[in-house]
Design an enzyme around this catalytic site. Structure first.
Site, PDB file in Angstrom:
ATOM      1  N   SER A 182     -38.044  -4.538 -36.660  1.00 30.09           N
ATOM      2  CA  SER A 182     -38.906  -5.194 -37.638  1.00 30.09           C
ATOM      3  C   SER A 182     -38.396  -6.612 -37.911  1.00 30.09           C
ATOM      4  O   SER A 182     -38.371  -7.434 -36.995  1.00 30.09           O
ATOM      5  CB  SER A 182     -38.976  -4.348 -38.910  1.00 30.09           C
ATOM      6  N   GLU A 242     -48.793   1.408 -34.752  1.00 30.18           N
ATOM      7  CA  GLU A 242     -48.467   0.311 -35.669  1.00 30.18           C
ATOM      8  C   GLU A 242     -49.640  -0.637 -35.831  1.00 30.18           C
ATOM      9  O   GLU A 242     -50.290  -0.990 -34.845  1.00 30.18           O
ATOM     10  CB  GLU A 242     -47.289  -0.506 -35.133  1.00 30.18           C
ATOM     11  N   HIS A 283     -44.568   2.261 -37.462  1.00 30.49           N
ATOM     12  CA  HIS A 283     -43.562   1.206 -37.558  1.00 30.49           C
ATOM     13  C   HIS A 283     -42.177   1.750 -37.903  1.00 30.49           C
ATOM     14  O   HIS A 283     -41.194   1.438 -37.225  1.00 30.49           O
ATOM     15  CB  HIS A 283     -44.005   0.182 -38.606  1.00 30.49           C
TER      16      HIS A 283
END
Length: 304
Positions: A182, A242, A283
């Site tokens: 991320s 995602e 995610h």
């Protein structure tokens, strides 16, 4: 010219995902770090900790060092640096460590923060995001926290963390990997694009390509020149479930930005690229999945 067109195209793809839609699930800010693996004495790795502070004294790090029981190679251990270290430690498991110990076992360095929490939101927001030129007040567009400390963090890793770790175990500095997820993946791409010789392998899981309308994509310009005479390996992962951004919708073709970036980077001489989509994963799930996939690979080889 090609890079400018790429940035424009990806910017449109990212912008399409910003309005409305289902928000990306955020990690529980109160979730605590899973430390169970650190205390075990029946594994082929032993863990210890090294503490240090940021240069400005505002962030306080704890580096969890996982050292194989076997003696190091003559050149030292290959090293895997793991961002979001508190969460990374919790993603390790016994089978992963035993498999690592059966091969060319690397030294594991989880760069965490001195907090009982799994994620230090303020620390990672500052440390993992590049500075935005021309902005006096560097604030993150998602959470409003101070941002823009990526280069100071990478300098500290090189000049402070690496020597501190080397004082505990011999390192093969030619066989280093940097992994992040991320915002951590954003930092990995920033490190590759701006200082491609500092690690041999760059591993970015679900990198935040949306951050500041795709600002990271502009840093790719000139990579060929910076990489000239060197070689680097880039591993990329993205979950098929995602969205393209924290406020994006799954209907906004969320994989488009990554697909175009992958297509562009495959043309860079000296860069070996491996992109692996993670089917069905969202995610948050790609953090542990990508780390285990990374550690299932042989340690990065020395450049010949």
């Amino acid at each position: 010219m090609r890079t400018s067109l790429l940035v424009a195209a990806l910017g449109l793809a990212l912008a399409a995902a910003l309005p409305g839609g289902a928000p990306l699930a955020q990690p529980d800010p109160e979730a605590t770090m899973d430390r169970s693996l650190l205390q075990r004495q029946d594994l082929p790795y032993r863990f210890s900790a090294v503490d240090l502070d940021s240069v400005d004294g505002q962030r306080h790090y704890r580096l969890w060092l996982g050292r194989p029981l076997q003696a190091p190679p003559a050149a030292g251990y290959p090293v895997v640096w793991m961002l979001d270290g508190n969460a990374a430690v919790g993603a390790l498991d016994e089978s992963t460590l035993r498999r690592l110990a059966d091969g060319d076992a690397p030294l594991l360095v989880a760069i965490g923060y001195r907090t009982p929490l799994r994620i230090d939101r303020a620390g990672r927001t500052f440390d993992y995001t590049p500075a935005s030129p021309g902005q006096a007040d560097q604030r993150d567009p998602l959470n409003g926290l101070p941002s823009g400390g990526a280069d100071a963090f990478l300098d500290l890793l090189r000049d402070g963390m690496r020597p501190a770790v080397a004082a505990q175990a011999p390192l093969d500095t030619a066989r280093q990997t940097l992994w992040g997820h991320s915002y951590g993946g954003l930092l990995v791409l920033h490190a590759l694009f701006t200082r491609p010789g500092e690690f041999a392998r760059y591993a970015a899981a679900s990198p935040s390509l949306w951050w500041r309308d795709g600002a990271i994509l502009g840093e790719r310009a000139g990579l060929e020149q910076r990489l000239r005479g060197k070689r680097a390996e880039l591993l990329l992962w993205r979950g098929s479930a995602e969205p393209a951004s924290p406020r994006g919708s799954l209907k906004a073709e969320p994989g488009q930005a990554m697909a175009r970036l992958v297509d562009d980077l495959r043309r860079v001489a000296g860069l070996t690229l491996d992109f692996q989509p993670l089917d069905g994963l969202g995610h948050g799930e790609t953090l542990g999945a990508s780390l285990r996939l990374l550690l299932a690979r042989p340690a990065v080889e020395r450049q010949r």
